[in-house]
Design a protein around this motif. Sequence first.
Motif, mmCIF file in Angstrom:
data_model
loop_
_atom_site.group_PDB
_atom_site.id
_atom_site.type_symbol
_atom_site.label_atom_id
_atom_site.label_comp_id
_atom_site.label_asym_id
_atom_site.label_seq_id
_atom_site.Cartn_x
_atom_site.Cartn_y
_atom_site.Cartn_z
ATOM 1 N N THR A 1 -34.003 -18.596 -29.681
ATOM 2 C CA THR A 1 -35.169 -19.509 -29.154
ATOM 3 C C THR A 1 -35.225 -19.237 -27.818
ATOM 4 O O THR A 1 -34.132 -19.394 -27.189
ATOM 5 C CB THR A 1 -35.008 -21.160 -29.384
ATOM 6 O OG1 THR A 1 -36.153 -21.572 -28.651
ATOM 7 C CG2 THR A 1 -33.624 -21.801 -28.837
ATOM 8 N N TRP B 1 -38.244 -17.149 -29.877
ATOM 9 C CA TRP B 1 -38.099 -16.223 -30.739
ATOM 10 C C TRP B 1 -38.494 -14.887 -30.290
ATOM 11 O O TRP B 1 -39.249 -14.865 -29.222
ATOM 12 C CB TRP B 1 -38.928 -16.440 -32.162
ATOM 13 C CG TRP B 1 -40.300 -16.539 -31.777
ATOM 14 C CD1 TRP B 1 -41.081 -17.827 -31.901
ATOM 15 C CD2 TRP B 1 -41.365 -15.603 -31.710
ATOM 16 N NE1 TRP B 1 -42.183 -17.636 -31.547
ATOM 17 C CE2 TRP B 1 -42.793 -16.363 -31.518
ATOM 18 C CE3 TRP B 1 -41.301 -14.127 -32.002
ATOM 19 C CZ2 TRP B 1 -43.802 -15.449 -31.418
ATOM 20 C CZ3 TRP B 1 -42.541 -13.492 -31.613
ATOM 21 C CH2 TRP B 1 -43.553 -14.173 -31.670
ATOM 22 N N ASP C 1 -37.407 -17.391 -35.034
ATOM 23 C CA ASP C 1 -37.061 -18.728 -34.196
ATOM 24 C C ASP C 1 -36.043 -19.305 -34.926
ATOM 25 O O ASP C 1 -35.769 -19.713 -36.173
ATOM 26 C CB ASP C 1 -38.604 -19.610 -34.734
ATOM 27 C CG ASP C 1 -38.416 -20.895 -33.994
ATOM 28 O OD1 ASP C 1 -38.546 -21.004 -32.581
ATOM 29 O OD2 ASP C 1 -37.909 -21.725 -34.607
#
Length: 233
Positions: free
Chosen positions: A68, A70, A89
């Motif tokens: 994160t 992504w 993600d």
Amino acid sequence: MDRVPPEPSVLGGRLSPLGWSAGFLEAPIEPASESLLAWRTALEVPYKVSRSRAPWPDLLLALEPLETPWTSEVLASHGATWTAYLNNDISGGDPFPATSYLAKLMDVRWVIATHQPMTSDGHASTQLWLGGPNGEPPLSYVRTIAAHAEDRRWSWETSGQVQDFERPAAYRAGKISERFTRPLLLEYLQALGIAADDDTQYGAAVIVKRRTAWRPWRRSRRLTLRQARQSEK
């Protein structure tokens, strides 16, 4: 001796949490990937592209580590008419922005399928979002079904026109967690021509990896699949 079917790869399968959520575009992979790369180029996002014909479970490992924000995306042909989309993600995938945007560009239907098994902190979700050219603006939703838990508190939401393939009697179950299960999600996907658990239906793939140096104030986080699984225990 009966042959034991292989454990599924995505939607809560053996690669969890990778693939908790997956997108599908009703379009061949070539125009889908061309549209994605044109979009990334227009956004001035540096990226590296590779093509693969590796088997579906092996191919998905190209998304590791989970991050994160992504940084990696996979488009893979699926069956006769669909293209699957997944990204890395850290929360199990975030396919909606890319899937819905590309579908709008190509004027085709799109699907978001989610199955997140109950985690140690009480989060779970089984959802189906169907959209397309005839959907409700601005996001072109046609139908959404969601059984969702936060801190073990379940909520139930549906919107849009009930589809011919649905079994609404299931939605009358007393427990929300039993109204929309993984088997029912797979049944609905199959009715749309998506055999999500059949690894042989996934074919040629395009892998897109961002080459972005995140600014110091935008902290990134990354986990291997093993680390992600440990964090869910």
